[in-house]
Each structure stands twice: as structure tokens, then as C-alpha cells.
Motif scaffolding. Structure first.
Motif, PDB file in Angstrom:
ATOM      1  N   SER A  25      -7.683   6.722  -0.060  1.00 34.60           N
ATOM      2  CA  SER A  25      -7.921   6.608   1.378  1.00 34.60           C
ATOM      3  C   SER A  25      -6.638   6.923   2.140  1.00 34.60           C
ATOM      4  CB  SER A  25      -8.387   5.199   1.746  1.00 34.60           C
ATOM      5  OG  SER A  25      -7.329   4.271   1.581  1.00 34.60           O
ATOM      6  N   ILE A  26      -6.805   7.193   3.422  1.00 37.94           N
ATOM      7  CA  ILE A  26      -5.650   7.480   4.267  1.00 37.94           C
ATOM      8  C   ILE A  26      -4.794   6.226   4.437  1.00 37.94           C
ATOM      9  CG2 ILE A  26      -6.793   7.067   6.495  1.00 37.94           C
ATOM     10  CD1 ILE A  26      -4.220   9.795   5.675  1.00 37.94           C
ATOM     11  N   GLU A  27      -5.441   5.065   4.468  1.00 35.58           N
ATOM     12  CA  GLU A  27      -4.702   3.811   4.579  1.00 35.58           C
ATOM     13  C   GLU A  27      -3.807   3.596   3.351  1.00 35.58           C
ATOM     14  OE1 GLU A  27      -8.078   3.856   7.216  1.00 35.58           O
ATOM     15  OE2 GLU A  27      -8.079   4.022   5.040  1.00 35.58           O
ATOM     16  N   GLU A  28      -4.350   3.869   2.164  1.00 34.48           N
ATOM     17  CA  GLU A  28      -3.563   3.728   0.941  1.00 34.48           C
ATOM     18  C   GLU A  28      -2.382   4.704   0.947  1.00 34.48           C
ATOM     19  OE1 GLU A  28      -3.912   4.273  -3.906  1.00 34.48           O
ATOM     20  OE2 GLU A  28      -5.593   4.878  -2.640  1.00 34.48           O
ATOM     21  N   MET A  29      -2.629   5.943   1.376  1.00 34.12           N
ATOM     22  CA  MET A  29      -1.559   6.938   1.417  1.00 34.12           C
ATOM     23  C   MET A  29      -0.459   6.511   2.391  1.00 34.12           C
ATOM     24  SD  MET A  29      -1.628  11.020   2.342  1.00 34.12           S
ATOM     25  CE  MET A  29      -1.495  10.858   4.124  1.00 34.12           C
ATOM     26  N   ASP A  30      -0.845   6.131   3.612  1.00 39.11           N
ATOM     27  CA  ASP A  30       0.142   5.731   4.613  1.00 39.11           C
ATOM     28  C   ASP A  30       0.933   4.508   4.155  1.00 39.11           C
ATOM     29  OD1 ASP A  30      -0.699   7.795   6.216  1.00 39.11           O
ATOM     30  OD2 ASP A  30      -1.625   6.530   7.752  1.00 39.11           O
TER      31      ASP A  30
END
Length: 80
Positions: A25-30
């Protein structure tokens, strides 16, 4: 120390798929990028971000930028 980086693409939802990044997910990446940044960069460091700090975000301000130490220099490039 002086560091150089580019293409963080914080908040860029399509970056995971387009760049084959290993996140679900984008949250995990950020979160991972910011955790790695904060683990390495201190207020005494200078970081030159050569491009693509954030992706297309639907908010007026990217929520993750204040979490990172204020020791970075943004550079701009112009495409013709």
C-alpha cells in the motif's frame, strides 16, 4: 553529512505498480521511506532531493513532509 536522493514519490499511488516497489500500500511505502529517512538523517545533515519528492496528492499539503528533519534542499528541473 551531505546526501543526494531522488524519486521518493511520497503519496504517489501508482508508483508501487509502475516502479515495481515492494509494498502492499501507499501508506506502507510512505511509512517505510520516512522511517528509513529518520533513522539515517539528522538535523546536521543536508539532503539534496533531485526530483520527485511527492507524487500527485489530492490534499493541499503532503502530511508526511513535516515528519522528516528540516535538513533538505529541493532542487527543481524544467522539462521542455
Amino acid at each position: 553529512m551531505i546526501f543526494f536522493t531522488s524519486d521518493l514519490h511520497l503519496g504517489h499511488e501508482n508508483c508501487i505498480r509502475l516502479c515495481n516497489r515492494p509494498f502492499s500500500s501507499i501508506e506502507e511505502m510512505d511509512e517505510t521511506l520516512i522511517e528509513n529517512w529518520n533513522r539515517k538523517i539528522t538535523g546536521k545533515d543536508t539532503v539534496y532531493i533531485l526530483g520527485d519528492l511527492i507524487g500527485i496528492v489530492k490534499k493541499t499539503a503532503h502530511p508526511t513532509c513535516p515528519v522528516m528533519p528540516p535538513a533538505f534542499v529541493l532542487t527543481a528541473t524544467v522539462s521542455a
